[in-house]
Design a protein around this motif. Structure first.
Motif, PDB file in Angstrom:
ATOM      1  N   ARG A  19      31.524  39.666  46.837  1.00 54.61           N
ATOM      2  CA  ARG A  19      31.124  40.406  48.034  1.00 54.61           C
ATOM      3  C   ARG A  19      31.904  41.714  48.051  1.00 54.61           C
ATOM      4  O   ARG A  19      32.972  41.835  47.450  1.00 54.61           O
ATOM      5  CB  ARG A  19      31.466  39.612  49.304  1.00 54.61           C
ATOM      6  N   SER A  21      33.132  44.920  50.788  1.00 52.78           N
ATOM      7  CA  SER A  21      33.158  45.444  52.155  1.00 52.78           C
ATOM      8  C   SER A  21      32.589  46.862  52.174  1.00 52.78           C
ATOM      9  O   SER A  21      32.642  47.578  51.166  1.00 52.78           O
ATOM     10  CB  SER A  21      34.592  45.457  52.710  1.00 52.78           C
TER      11      SER A  21
ATOM     12  N   SER B  43      39.119  47.240  40.397  1.00 52.18           N
ATOM     13  CA  SER B  43      39.094  46.822  41.806  1.00 52.18           C
ATOM     14  C   SER B  43      38.733  45.341  41.930  1.00 52.18           C
ATOM     15  O   SER B  43      39.334  44.610  42.720  1.00 52.18           O
ATOM     16  CB  SER B  43      38.064  47.650  42.594  1.00 52.18           C
ATOM     17  N   VAL B  44      37.759  44.921  41.144  1.00 50.51           N
ATOM     18  CA  VAL B  44      37.331  43.521  41.180  1.00 50.51           C
ATOM     19  C   VAL B  44      38.467  42.613  40.679  1.00 50.51           C
ATOM     20  O   VAL B  44      38.740  41.561  41.264  1.00 50.51           O
ATOM     21  CB  VAL B  44      36.033  43.304  40.365  1.00 50.51           C
ATOM     22  N   LYS B  53      37.388  36.919  47.900  1.00 50.33           N
ATOM     23  CA  LYS B  53      36.011  36.972  47.386  1.00 50.33           C
ATOM     24  C   LYS B  53      35.385  38.334  47.670  1.00 50.33           C
ATOM     25  O   LYS B  53      34.373  38.704  47.096  1.00 50.33           O
ATOM     26  CB  LYS B  53      35.147  35.884  48.089  1.00 50.33           C
ATOM     27  N   THR B  54      36.002  39.032  48.643  1.00 51.28           N
ATOM     28  CA  THR B  54      35.425  40.308  49.070  1.00 51.28           C
ATOM     29  C   THR B  54      36.286  41.479  48.594  1.00 51.28           C
ATOM     30  O   THR B  54      37.480  41.529  48.904  1.00 51.28           O
ATOM     31  CB  THR B  54      35.315  40.356  50.620  1.00 51.28           C
ATOM     32  N   VAL B  55      35.676  42.389  47.869  1.00 49.17           N
ATOM     33  CA  VAL B  55      36.404  43.590  47.449  1.00 49.17           C
ATOM     34  C   VAL B  55      36.623  44.450  48.688  1.00 49.17           C
ATOM     35  O   VAL B  55      35.680  44.745  49.433  1.00 49.17           O
ATOM     36  CB  VAL B  55      35.621  44.383  46.374  1.00 49.17           C
ATOM     37  N   GLU B  56      37.891  44.805  48.916  1.00 48.63           N
ATOM     38  CA  GLU B  56      38.235  45.594  50.095  1.00 48.63           C
ATOM     39  C   GLU B  56      38.724  46.975  49.710  1.00 48.63           C
ATOM     40  O   GLU B  56      38.989  47.242  48.529  1.00 48.63           O
ATOM     41  CB  GLU B  56      39.300  44.842  50.917  1.00 48.63           C
ATOM     42  N   GLU B  57      38.873  47.812  50.717  1.00 48.42           N
ATOM     43  CA  GLU B  57      39.305  49.190  50.471  1.00 48.42           C
ATOM     44  C   GLU B  57      40.659  49.240  49.744  1.00 48.42           C
ATOM     45  O   GLU B  57      40.882  50.093  48.878  1.00 48.42           O
ATOM     46  CB  GLU B  57      39.399  49.950  51.808  1.00 48.42           C
ATOM     47  N   ILE B  60      40.312  49.150  46.025  1.00 51.15           N
ATOM     48  CA  ILE B  60      39.863  50.439  45.485  1.00 51.15           C
ATOM     49  C   ILE B  60      41.058  51.392  45.406  1.00 51.15           C
ATOM     50  O   ILE B  60      41.284  52.034  44.368  1.00 51.15           O
ATOM     51  CB  ILE B  60      38.772  51.074  46.385  1.00 51.15           C
ATOM     52  N   LYS B  61      41.811  51.474  46.498  1.00 47.72           N
ATOM     53  CA  LYS B  61      42.956  52.397  46.556  1.00 47.72           C
ATOM     54  C   LYS B  61      43.970  52.079  45.452  1.00 47.72           C
ATOM     55  O   LYS B  61      44.493  52.979  44.798  1.00 47.72           O
ATOM     56  CB  LYS B  61      43.656  52.311  47.934  1.00 47.72           C
TER      57      LYS B  61
END
Lengths: 65, 65
Positions: A19, A21, B43-44, B53-57, B60-61
């Motif tokens: 998933r 965000s 990121s993953v 389970k959820t890619v968050e900001e 990415i950072k």
């Protein structure tokens, strides 16, 4: 905006994300656009610096160094 | 291919290019796709490392650091 949200989301999914965000998609999209336009701008400057009208592969390669 | 030739050409034109060689467009497109998918993959990995389970900001950072 050149790279759009749908593309960034697909990219993360293809990279194996279960998933994603919305904030993550926006953050990656913003970064990619900034990076891409930065390289494009530098390439154009290098082309003009070499007194050419056509952006060539060498401009891209040098901009990426 | 996520970022396409037409988008890359438009980006270079918007950045001030008079003309753009096809090789330049291909070179920039390839680099952008490599960079973009590289950040997405990292990121993953960071997301899974944090047992989410959820890619968050934050993924990415951190991937961009």
């Amino acid at each position: 905006m050149y790279v759009k949200k749908t593309i960034v989301k697909k990219m993360l999914k293809d990279a194996g994300a279960d998933r994603v965000s919305d904030e993550a998609v926006t953050a990656l999209m913003d970064e990619l656009n900034k990076f891409a336009f930065g390289v494009a701008s530098k390439s154009v400057k290098l082309c003009k610096h070499a007194k050419r009208k056509t952006v060539e592969e060498s401009d891209i390669k040098l901009a990426l160094q």
